[in-house]
Scaffold this active site. Structure first.
Site, PDB file in Angstrom:
ATOM      1  N   HIS A  18      39.348  31.982  32.990  1.00 23.49           N
ATOM      2  CA  HIS A  18      38.318  31.932  31.806  1.00 23.49           C
ATOM      3  C   HIS A  18      37.575  30.652  31.824  1.00 23.49           C
ATOM      4  O   HIS A  18      36.544  30.577  31.631  1.00 23.49           O
ATOM      5  CB  HIS A  18      39.043  32.286  30.533  1.00 23.49           C
ATOM      6  CG  HIS A  18      39.422  33.879  30.524  1.00 23.49           C
ATOM      7  ND1 HIS A  18      40.730  34.181  30.237  1.00 23.49           N
ATOM      8  CD2 HIS A  18      39.123  35.043  30.799  1.00 23.49           C
ATOM      9  CE1 HIS A  18      40.921  35.417  29.993  1.00 23.49           C
ATOM     10  NE2 HIS A  18      39.956  35.974  30.644  1.00 23.49           N
ATOM     11  N   LYS A  42      46.188  47.405  18.216  1.00 32.71           N
ATOM     12  CA  LYS A  42      47.356  46.601  18.252  1.00 32.71           C
ATOM     13  C   LYS A  42      48.029  46.543  19.637  1.00 32.71           C
ATOM     14  O   LYS A  42      49.207  46.544  19.558  1.00 32.71           O
ATOM     15  CB  LYS A  42      48.118  46.889  17.133  1.00 32.71           C
ATOM     16  CG  LYS A  42      47.737  46.533  15.748  1.00 32.71           C
ATOM     17  CD  LYS A  42      48.030  45.054  15.240  1.00 32.71           C
ATOM     18  CE  LYS A  42      47.367  44.719  13.917  1.00 32.71           C
ATOM     19  NZ  LYS A  42      46.115  43.818  14.177  1.00 32.71           N
ATOM     20  N   ARG A  97      36.248  38.313  39.835  1.00 32.86           N
ATOM     21  CA  ARG A  97      37.261  37.883  40.817  1.00 32.86           C
ATOM     22  C   ARG A  97      37.040  38.562  42.306  1.00 32.86           C
ATOM     23  O   ARG A  97      36.198  38.222  42.830  1.00 32.86           O
ATOM     24  CB  ARG A  97      38.440  38.305  40.128  1.00 32.86           C
ATOM     25  CG  ARG A  97      38.881  37.208  39.135  1.00 32.86           C
ATOM     26  CD  ARG A  97      40.034  37.917  38.248  1.00 32.86           C
ATOM     27  NE  ARG A  97      39.514  38.969  37.448  1.00 32.86           N
ATOM     28  CZ  ARG A  97      40.061  39.479  36.286  1.00 32.86           C
ATOM     29  NH1 ARG A  97      41.082  38.748  35.896  1.00 32.86           N
ATOM     30  NH2 ARG A  97      39.552  40.255  35.607  1.00 32.86           N
ATOM     31  N   SER A 135      44.869  37.575  33.049  1.00 28.80           N
ATOM     32  CA  SER A 135      45.814  37.527  31.925  1.00 28.80           C
ATOM     33  C   SER A 135      46.980  38.589  32.029  1.00 28.80           C
ATOM     34  O   SER A 135      48.011  38.356  31.530  1.00 28.80           O
ATOM     35  CB  SER A 135      44.837  37.968  30.572  1.00 28.80           C
ATOM     36  OG  SER A 135      43.860  37.115  30.113  1.00 28.80           O
TER      37      SER A 135
HETATM   38  P1  ADP Z   1      38.546  42.320  29.506  1.00 31.27           P
HETATM   39  O1  ADP Z   1      39.471  42.661  28.945  1.00 31.27           O
HETATM   40  O2  ADP Z   1      36.913  42.582  29.089  1.00 31.27           O
HETATM   41  O3  ADP Z   1      38.290  42.293  31.091  1.00 31.27           O
HETATM   42  P2  ADP Z   1      39.378  39.515  30.003  1.00 31.27           P
HETATM   43  O4  ADP Z   1      39.655  38.557  28.966  1.00 31.27           O
HETATM   44  O5  ADP Z   1      40.289  39.934  30.916  1.00 31.27           O
HETATM   45  O6  ADP Z   1      38.256  40.873  29.194  1.00 31.27           O
HETATM   46  O7  ADP Z   1      38.173  38.952  30.975  1.00 31.27           O
HETATM   47  C1  ADP Z   1      36.991  38.486  30.405  1.00 31.27           C
HETATM   48  C2  ADP Z   1      35.944  38.180  31.740  1.00 31.27           C
HETATM   49  O8  ADP Z   1      36.642  37.361  32.382  1.00 31.27           O
HETATM   50  C3  ADP Z   1      35.885  39.517  32.678  1.00 31.27           C
HETATM   51  O9  ADP Z   1      34.563  39.456  32.928  1.00 31.27           O
HETATM   52  C4  ADP Z   1      36.918  38.872  33.631  1.00 31.27           C
HETATM   53  O10 ADP Z   1      36.273  39.472  34.836  1.00 31.27           O
HETATM   54  C5  ADP Z   1      36.502  37.532  33.586  1.00 31.27           C
HETATM   55  N1  ADP Z   1      37.738  36.949  34.331  1.00 31.27           N
HETATM   56  C6  ADP Z   1      38.912  37.005  33.843  1.00 31.27           C
HETATM   57  N2  ADP Z   1      39.876  36.100  34.678  1.00 31.27           N
HETATM   58  C7  ADP Z   1      38.862  35.618  35.826  1.00 31.27           C
HETATM   59  C8  ADP Z   1      39.343  34.804  36.756  1.00 31.27           C
HETATM   60  N3  ADP Z   1      40.389  34.243  37.211  1.00 31.27           N
HETATM   61  N4  ADP Z   1      37.916  34.546  37.763  1.00 31.27           N
HETATM   62  C9  ADP Z   1      36.709  35.063  37.370  1.00 31.27           C
HETATM   63  N5  ADP Z   1      36.478  35.862  36.239  1.00 31.27           N
HETATM   64  C10 ADP Z   1      37.519  36.132  35.335  1.00 31.27           C
END
Ligand code: ADP
Length: 165
Positions: A18, A42, A97, A135
């Site tokens: 992120h 939750k 990704r 995550s």
């Molecule tokens: P969501 O639950 O909406 O997917 P996330 O917090 O998991 O939210 O991710 C938010 C954004 O960040 C999404 O567009 C996700 O694809 C991107 N993202 C998360 N990790 C990475 C990473 N390692 N490389 C590129 N984009 C990422």
């Protein structure tokens, strides 16, 4: 430069992936709002306030003040497109990704466009080292006692240790 954009997500917890996307987006965005979706069900590991606090603390640990001054971290609920409109963001930033993200992100962007045609979604790619970080893997590896130091900031690492202590 895009005047104001929103980078929405769950950030449960924020990872170096992120943060890499945030840093990259600061090259093309003047003001970036990191929109953390509130969890009404939750089902997240970290609650709303924890996810927000960890995001703020992680950014303070890893980016310059100059950049940080152009960033705002806020919780939001309801439709992303409504929130984006409310805060005057013209653009949604999402990270891609592998190919695996494409289908979902493609559909999400299409649905969002149906809701508000004036707000564009742009995609950024993380650097090689960060592309595979997610995550949900961080949560799972930490839960099983694995080392996630390479994937998160020191404050998130500490918070994960506390959760699983
Ligand atoms: P969501 O639950 O909406 O997917 P996330 O917090 O998991 O939210 O991710 C938010 C954004 O960040 C999404 O567009 C996700 O694809 C991107 N993202 C998360 N990790 C990475 C990473 N390692 N490389 C590129 N984009 C990422």
């Amino acid at each position: 430069m895009i005047k104001k954009a929103i980078y929405p997500g769950t950030f449960d917890p924020i990872t170096l992936g992120h943060i890499d996307i945030i840093k990259r987006s600061m090259h093309v965005v003047d003001k970036l709002v990191i929109g953390i979706a509130r969890d009404n069900m939750k089902s997240t590991l970290f609650d709303d306030d924890e996810r927000k606090a960890l995001t703020v603390a992680s950014l303070q640990e890893s980016i310059t003040n100059d950049l940080y001054n152009r960033i705002e971290v806020s919780l939001f609920d309801g439709l992303l497109m409504n929130y984006a409109h409310e805060i005057g963001a013209t653009t949604v930033v999402r990270g891609l990704r592998a190919v695996s993200d494409f289908e979902y992100e493609f559909q999400l962007a299409a649905v969002n466009r149906q809701i508000n045609e004036d707000i564009e979604t742009v995609f950024l790619m993380a650097g090689d080292k960060y592309q595979f970080i997610a995550s949900r893997f961080v949560r799972e590896v930490a839960r099983l006692g694995g080392d996630v130091q390479k994937f998160v900031t020191p404050c998130v690492l500490e918070a994960l240790h506390k959760k699983h202590a």
